[in-house]
Write an enzyme that holds these catalytic residues in place. Sequence first.
Site, PDB file in Angstrom:
ATOM      1  N   GLU B 281       0.833  -1.194   0.000  1.00 21.87           N
ATOM      2  CA  GLU B 281       0.000   0.000   0.000  1.00 21.87           C
ATOM      3  C   GLU B 281       0.878   1.257   0.000  1.00 21.87           C
ATOM      4  O   GLU B 281       0.575   2.242  -0.675  1.00 21.87           O
ATOM      5  CB  GLU B 281      -0.930  -0.023   1.221  1.00 21.87           C
ATOM      6  N   GLU B 284       2.241   1.661  -3.388  1.00 28.99           N
ATOM      7  CA  GLU B 284       1.160   2.140  -4.261  1.00 28.99           C
ATOM      8  C   GLU B 284       0.941   3.642  -4.047  1.00 28.99           C
ATOM      9  O   GLU B 284       0.796   4.409  -5.013  1.00 28.99           O
ATOM     10  CB  GLU B 284      -0.133   1.365  -3.947  1.00 28.99           C
ATOM     11  N   CYS B 301      -8.532  -1.998   4.012  1.00 26.51           N
ATOM     12  CA  CYS B 301      -8.400  -3.135   4.947  1.00 26.51           C
ATOM     13  C   CYS B 301      -9.718  -3.563   5.536  1.00 26.51           C
ATOM     14  O   CYS B 301      -9.878  -4.699   5.938  1.00 26.51           O
ATOM     15  CB  CYS B 301      -7.497  -2.764   6.120  1.00 26.51           C
ATOM     16  N   SER B 321      -7.303   1.893  -2.405  1.00 26.06           N
ATOM     17  CA  SER B 321      -6.077   1.161  -2.701  1.00 26.06           C
ATOM     18  C   SER B 321      -6.475  -0.174  -3.313  1.00 26.06           C
ATOM     19  O   SER B 321      -7.486  -0.751  -2.948  1.00 26.06           O
ATOM     20  CB  SER B 321      -5.303   0.932  -1.399  1.00 26.06           C
ATOM     21  N   LYS B 360     -15.431  -9.809   8.138  1.00 32.06           N
ATOM     22  CA  LYS B 360     -14.392 -10.663   7.549  1.00 32.06           C
ATOM     23  C   LYS B 360     -14.979 -11.975   7.050  1.00 32.06           C
ATOM     24  O   LYS B 360     -14.456 -12.599   6.133  1.00 32.06           O
ATOM     25  CB  LYS B 360     -13.283 -10.931   8.568  1.00 32.06           C
ATOM     26  N   GLU B 363     -16.105 -11.134   3.794  1.00 34.11           N
ATOM     27  CA  GLU B 363     -14.970 -10.930   2.885  1.00 34.11           C
ATOM     28  C   GLU B 363     -14.419 -12.254   2.358  1.00 34.11           C
ATOM     29  O   GLU B 363     -14.092 -12.357   1.178  1.00 34.11           O
ATOM     30  CB  GLU B 363     -13.860 -10.144   3.600  1.00 34.11           C
ATOM     31  N   GLU B 368     -13.845 -11.986  -5.322  1.00 34.03           N
ATOM     32  CA  GLU B 368     -12.522 -11.384  -5.602  1.00 34.03           C
ATOM     33  C   GLU B 368     -11.419 -12.058  -4.808  1.00 34.03           C
ATOM     34  O   GLU B 368     -10.245 -11.938  -5.153  1.00 34.03           O
ATOM     35  CB  GLU B 368     -12.526  -9.898  -5.216  1.00 34.03           C
ATOM     36  N   CYS B 506     -10.471  -1.682  14.671  1.00 31.10           N
ATOM     37  CA  CYS B 506     -10.708  -3.109  14.931  1.00 31.10           C
ATOM     38  C   CYS B 506     -10.771  -3.454  16.416  1.00 31.10           C
ATOM     39  O   CYS B 506     -11.375  -4.454  16.785  1.00 31.10           O
ATOM     40  CB  CYS B 506      -9.629  -3.941  14.270  1.00 31.10           C
TER      41      CYS B 506
END
Lengths: 156, 586
Positions: B281, B284, B301, B321, B360, B363, B368, B506
Amino acid sequence: MDDFVSIDNLTPLKEIIAKHKGAPGCAMPILQEAQEVYGYLPIELQKTIAEELGVSLSEIFGIVTFYTQFTLVRKGKYRVGICLGTACYVRGAQNIVDRFCRELNVEVGGTTPDMKFTVDATRCLGACGLAPVMMINEDVYGALTPDMAPDIIAKY
Amino acid sequence: MSNINIKINGQEVSVPAGISILEAAKSINVHIPTLCYLKDVNVIGACRMCLCEVTGQRALVAACVFPCSEGMEIFTNSPKVREARKVTLELILSNHNRECTTCERSGVCELQQTAEDLNVRDIRFPAMQEEKYVIDDVSPSVVRDPSKCILCNRCVSVCKDVQGLGALGATQRGFSKEIAPAFGLPLADSNCINCGQCIINCPVGALKEKDDTEKVWAAIADPNKHVVVHAAPSVRAGLGEAFGLERGSLVSGKLAAALRRLGFDKVFDTNFAADLTIMEEGTELIGRVTEGGKLPMITSCSPGWIKYCEMYYPDLLAHLSSCKSPQEMMGAVLKTHYAESNGIDINDIFVVSVMPCTAKKYEVQRPEMKVKGVQETDVSITVRELARMINEAGIDFNTLPDENFDEYYGDYTGAGTIFGATGGVMEAAARTAVEVITGKEAENIDYEAVRGVEGVKSAAIKAGDLTLNVMVAHGGSNIRTVMDKLRAGELNDYHFIELMACPGGCVNGGGQPIVNAQEKMTHDIRVERAKALYHEDADVLKFRKSHENPSVQKLYKEYLGEPNSHKAHEILHTKYEQKPQIDYKK
């Protein structure tokens, strides 16, 4: 058939929203007028209202399901609302409801297949002196007896 | 503010004018029971558990909403108060699905605790409602069980006011009232971002995570599976609470020991992938700044934030990102490099992640998140699920020795560990970006300006001749504030923005141990848990910058080449697409 606007045409809804947007408590008049125009308040309309007002769909849905005057399903052109408030009930309103249902061959809350009549049992209509009382759209009928049902239906 | 004098149960006390009776009582350790009250979020006097007697008031008053005034005389424990509370509680209980022995909230349920506190032993009222509720378990993250809901409205307020979403709302009225998404849609098809803030703020077991522990046990028991686990940064700051340790206890060593005893073949650390994320990141970001790319770049994230962006800011997706989250980077590396270098077939390796997060779970099953055609992370469990597994296995957590995570993918720096708190990703990125840009060691690597629980933070970070303008926000409402500004073109001077869906980041994720509302009155768990992470960063770990992680350096040398290399892009990066807010046409 009734003369409600199809929900595919959102133009009248957007006009209604534009008229009231910004005023405190504007969701109520918007929902009331939308139901007058479209006949009911399905997800497509509520979603548009929520988006335009910048509130969540669940908030609009909460209002719609809280008040019995709003409906999520299409109702007939003529909405027969028979009061089952305390005064009407003790004056035999249940018999009126039963008779209208039998004459129109529908259950309470149901709509005739030709989308002409819907029969609803309502809360107090505020005309207890006329008990038992009912409304068909804006028309009020009081001091009802079951036998008056066929003649009243025939007027529409 | 000036102080006033009041009397609580005959005791004279001086309190700031205007605070509620509940707060005043709390200040002298007089306990008033509450169910619907949630400090700063849901203060509505609805549940009537906090009723008190105030001299001169005709009826009992709700302590959570009734302000104190000069000379007020309050009784929190009169016979009238006790009876009123008891009747109310019995009425609530009469319609509550009281399967306490099998409820996952047992032991941390505010309703159960209140019944115990009020010595309720008999419920004098029969249930008025037939069992007719449907459990919504369609979402991979959140399960809603209306039979346990006490209509306190806390989830509704959190979702609407804190997260800016309003996925849940009050529907119907009277006995038919139900807290649910609009039109009875499953949460999965609503605008829910799977953050789980509703869960950690629910007083009962009406909202809970989808339990995936059986899948983990099954994998561990399968001799053909090589089962590896990794735990997210903030897990080590929250897990201890599930075993009665003080809030914000740092339990990295016991965490590693517990995971090993559960039978995982390898015990790694998501922090390694957090360091890897910074390499990717950060590179990037430097690329976008120096070569001209979409700015400000925004972190990717937080899977709750990603879905937020897909639903509400699809026009701004290019700002994200392209990095996958640490969870997915870890899965991708384990299923490629780790599997290959240890001669394990990609189909035989089973990756479990322990996350402070319910999103999560969403996710891991996103299309993807695949590497070489297989799902990168097989199962993601919350801190609460891990705690249940530890209990189920008969492990005495508090007497475990401190052990290390397994080498290589278990090696991490302080930069990785602070990912768990709001501002942590930004600080970790700054530590690396500044040194990469200037080519020399930075004097100060503590970026205090991006730490703490203020909703939106900004800072200017000097990197040689370059100044990086950065912004950090956490919690959905603050995210909205930032994103609306970005859309309006007001953030064009910014280079990098960190957004986390949960308030505090988190450490206060929807998968963390439950902290009851009364405890939250006097403790900010976001601050207390974050402190554990900053402590590990500053005082425990040898390295504090991601680019100094020797194992991350090794991974680039052995496998990835350079950050943002073709290989890295292939397995560690992705892109996102617009999603409908309400998926009712499904």
